[in-house]
Design a protein around this motif. Structure first.
Motif, PDB file in Angstrom:
ATOM      1  N   GLY A  17       0.829  -1.202   0.000  1.00 13.53           N
ATOM      2  CA  GLY A  17       0.000   0.000   0.000  1.00 13.53           C
ATOM      3  C   GLY A  17       0.859   1.246   0.000  1.00 13.53           C
ATOM      4  O   GLY A  17       0.477   2.279   0.550  1.00 13.53           O
ATOM      5  N   SER A  18       2.044   1.157  -0.620  1.00 10.60           N
ATOM      6  CA  SER A  18       2.991   2.270  -0.568  1.00 10.60           C
ATOM      7  C   SER A  18       3.270   2.806  -1.967  1.00 10.60           C
ATOM      8  O   SER A  18       3.456   2.032  -2.901  1.00 10.60           O
ATOM      9  CB  SER A  18       4.303   1.784   0.049  1.00 10.60           C
ATOM     10  N   PRO A  19       3.324   4.141  -2.118  1.00 11.04           N
ATOM     11  CA  PRO A  19       3.705   4.710  -3.410  1.00 11.04           C
ATOM     12  C   PRO A  19       5.211   4.554  -3.657  1.00 11.04           C
ATOM     13  O   PRO A  19       5.678   4.612  -4.782  1.00 11.04           O
ATOM     14  CB  PRO A  19       3.334   6.195  -3.269  1.00 11.04           C
ATOM     15  N   THR A  20       5.975   4.353  -2.595  1.00  7.43           N
ATOM     16  CA  THR A  20       7.426   4.169  -2.701  1.00  7.43           C
ATOM     17  C   THR A  20       7.713   2.713  -3.046  1.00  7.43           C
ATOM     18  O   THR A  20       7.085   1.829  -2.474  1.00  7.43           O
ATOM     19  CB  THR A  20       8.084   4.474  -1.330  1.00  7.43           C
ATOM     20  N   PRO A  21       8.660   2.450  -3.962  1.00  8.17           N
ATOM     21  CA  PRO A  21       9.025   1.047  -4.209  1.00  8.17           C
ATOM     22  C   PRO A  21       9.438   0.375  -2.891  1.00  8.17           C
ATOM     23  O   PRO A  21      10.095   0.992  -2.050  1.00  8.17           O
ATOM     24  CB  PRO A  21      10.204   1.135  -5.180  1.00  8.17           C
ATOM     25  N   LYS A  22       9.033  -0.876  -2.749  1.00  9.20           N
ATOM     26  CA  LYS A  22       9.113  -1.557  -1.449  1.00  9.20           C
ATOM     27  C   LYS A  22      10.490  -1.493  -0.788  1.00  9.20           C
ATOM     28  O   LYS A  22      10.595  -1.260   0.424  1.00  9.20           O
ATOM     29  CB  LYS A  22       8.672  -3.014  -1.621  1.00  9.20           C
ATOM     30  N   ALA A  23      11.549  -1.687  -1.569  1.00 10.43           N
ATOM     31  CA  ALA A  23      12.891  -1.764  -0.981  1.00 10.43           C
ATOM     32  C   ALA A  23      13.309  -0.447  -0.327  1.00 10.43           C
ATOM     33  O   ALA A  23      14.265  -0.405   0.440  1.00 10.43           O
ATOM     34  CB  ALA A  23      13.910  -2.168  -2.044  1.00 10.43           C
ATOM     35  N   PHE A  24      12.577   0.634  -0.649  1.00  5.52           N
ATOM     36  CA  PHE A  24      12.939   1.963  -0.136  1.00  5.52           C
ATOM     37  C   PHE A  24      11.993   2.442   0.967  1.00  5.52           C
ATOM     38  O   PHE A  24      12.107   3.550   1.465  1.00  5.52           O
ATOM     39  CB  PHE A  24      13.024   2.961  -1.304  1.00  5.52           C
ATOM     40  N   VAL A  25      11.078   1.573   1.324  1.00  3.21           N
ATOM     41  CA  VAL A  25      10.153   1.872   2.429  1.00  3.21           C
ATOM     42  C   VAL A  25      10.924   1.735   3.746  1.00  3.21           C
ATOM     43  O   VAL A  25      11.696   0.787   3.920  1.00  3.21           O
ATOM     44  CB  VAL A  25       8.953   0.888   2.392  1.00  3.21           C
ATOM     45  N   PRO A  26      10.741   2.697   4.683  1.00  2.00           N
ATOM     46  CA  PRO A  26      11.496   2.602   5.928  1.00  2.00           C
ATOM     47  C   PRO A  26      10.965   1.540   6.887  1.00  2.00           C
ATOM     48  O   PRO A  26       9.758   1.334   6.996  1.00  2.00           O
ATOM     49  CB  PRO A  26      11.355   4.008   6.541  1.00  2.00           C
ATOM     50  N   LEU A  27      11.900   0.890   7.531  1.00  2.00           N
ATOM     51  CA  LEU A  27      11.623  -0.072   8.594  1.00  2.00           C
ATOM     52  C   LEU A  27      12.519   0.345   9.761  1.00  2.00           C
ATOM     53  O   LEU A  27      13.746   0.359   9.618  1.00  2.00           O
ATOM     54  CB  LEU A  27      11.966  -1.483   8.109  1.00  2.00           C
ATOM     55  N   ALA A  28      11.912   0.733  10.877  1.00  2.00           N
ATOM     56  CA  ALA A  28      12.667   1.265  12.013  1.00  2.00           C
ATOM     57  C   ALA A  28      13.641   2.356  11.545  1.00  2.00           C
ATOM     58  O   ALA A  28      14.799   2.402  11.968  1.00  2.00           O
ATOM     59  CB  ALA A  28      13.406   0.148  12.748  1.00  2.00           C
ATOM     60  N   GLY A  29      13.172   3.220  10.628  1.00  2.00           N
ATOM     61  CA  GLY A  29      13.960   4.383  10.225  1.00  2.00           C
ATOM     62  C   GLY A  29      14.973   4.152   9.112  1.00  2.00           C
ATOM     63  O   GLY A  29      15.627   5.102   8.674  1.00  2.00           O
ATOM     64  N   ARG A  30      15.127   2.906   8.656  1.00  4.48           N
ATOM     65  CA  ARG A  30      16.072   2.648   7.562  1.00  4.48           C
ATOM     66  C   ARG A  30      15.377   1.859   6.464  1.00  4.48           C
ATOM     67  O   ARG A  30      14.572   0.968   6.747  1.00  4.48           O
ATOM     68  CB  ARG A  30      17.281   1.850   8.081  1.00  4.48           C
ATOM     69  N   PRO A  31      15.684   2.161   5.188  1.00  6.75           N
ATOM     70  CA  PRO A  31      15.005   1.455   4.097  1.00  6.75           C
ATOM     71  C   PRO A  31      15.235  -0.070   4.161  1.00  6.75           C
ATOM     72  O   PRO A  31      16.293  -0.512   4.623  1.00  6.75           O
ATOM     73  CB  PRO A  31      15.639   2.023   2.828  1.00  6.75           C
TER      74      PRO A  31
END
Ligand code: C5P
Length: 231
Positions: A17-31
């Motif tokens: 559900g993200s407009p950002t490509p998945k690998a660049f979505v943050p997880l605990a502040g880091r992609p």
């Protein structure tokens, strides 16, 4: 090095559900990509690392890779992704250095994969010459159903393995299998391409932490797990 890791990171974030490509979505502040690459650079053996990223995110991927690689930045390159995961893998293969003999293909979306799993797959490829896939036993009962939900039967789960990445192969085997492959263009499994070429593939024990972050629920689960390990 004679080992390479192709990290495929060129997918979309649609199911997240993200407009950002998945690998660049943050997880605990880091992609996600940064988490995945951190494990790759903690492997026992140095490896050439090829990041396959969406064209529009090439600079960002490069910056992440440099940050994670530190003094090993010379081992990393970023190449543009394709329309399908397989095309992205083929793009990564084209960037391998001459001396590479073993290749791991790893999903950036499996951001919490432990370095030990990458090591285990690489070691098993070297020892066996086979394709090697980490897999977990299936704990749920699996039904075959029709499109409208009618149950057709129960699948024998002792024959099933839920497979993960990294998937590892002798380099020439993965190259040749991708050149020869003429099956569906949307396959998401390198081992299926190698098996279709007639090369043996074996499963080794996977790791629950190598789960693929696909849905918002998976991202939440990953955040909670990171909170656990940080405390
Ligand atoms: O979409 P899915 O989660 O199955 O994708 C698995 C991995 O393959 C992800 O890390 C994604 O970034 C990558 N991928 C890619 N190029 C595509 C599609 C997926 O690199 N065209």
């Amino acid at each position: 090095p004679d080992l390479a890791v192709i990290v495929v990171a060129a997918g979309s974030g649609t199911r997240l559900g993200s407009p950002t490509p998945k690998a660049f979505v943050p997880l605990a502040g880091r992609p996600l990509l940064e988490h995945a690459l951190t494990a790759v650079f903690r492997m026992r053996q140095p490896a050439q690392v090829v990041v396959v990223a969406p064209k529009a995110h090439a600079d960002e991927a490069q910056a992440i890779a440099r940050r994670v690689a530190g003094p090993l930045a010379g081992l990393v390159s970023v190449v543009p992704g394709g329309a399908t995961r397989q095309e992205s893998v083929v793009g990564g293969l084209a960037a391998l250095a001459d001396g590479i003999r073993t290749v791991l293909v790893h999903d950036a979306a499996r951001a919490l994969t432990p370095p030990a799993l990458l090591d285990a797959v690489a070691a098993a490829v070297t020892e066996s010459g086979n394709g090697i896939v980490p897999g977990l036993t299936v704990v749920d009962t699996i039904k075959r159903v029709t499109g409208d939900g009618a149950v057709l039967g129960t699948v024998d789960r002792s024959e099933l393995s839920a497979v993960q990445t990294p998937q590892g192969f002798p380099r020439e085997v993965l190259d040749a299998a991708n050149r020869a492959y003429s099956g569906p263009g949307d396959t998401t499994d390198d081992a299926a391409i190698v098996a279709a070429a007639g090369h043996p593939v074996s499963v080794i024990a996977g790791d629950p932490l190598a789960f693929k972050i696909t849905t918002p629920w998976d991202l939440r689960r990953a955040e909670l797990l990171l909170g656990d390990t940080a405390s």
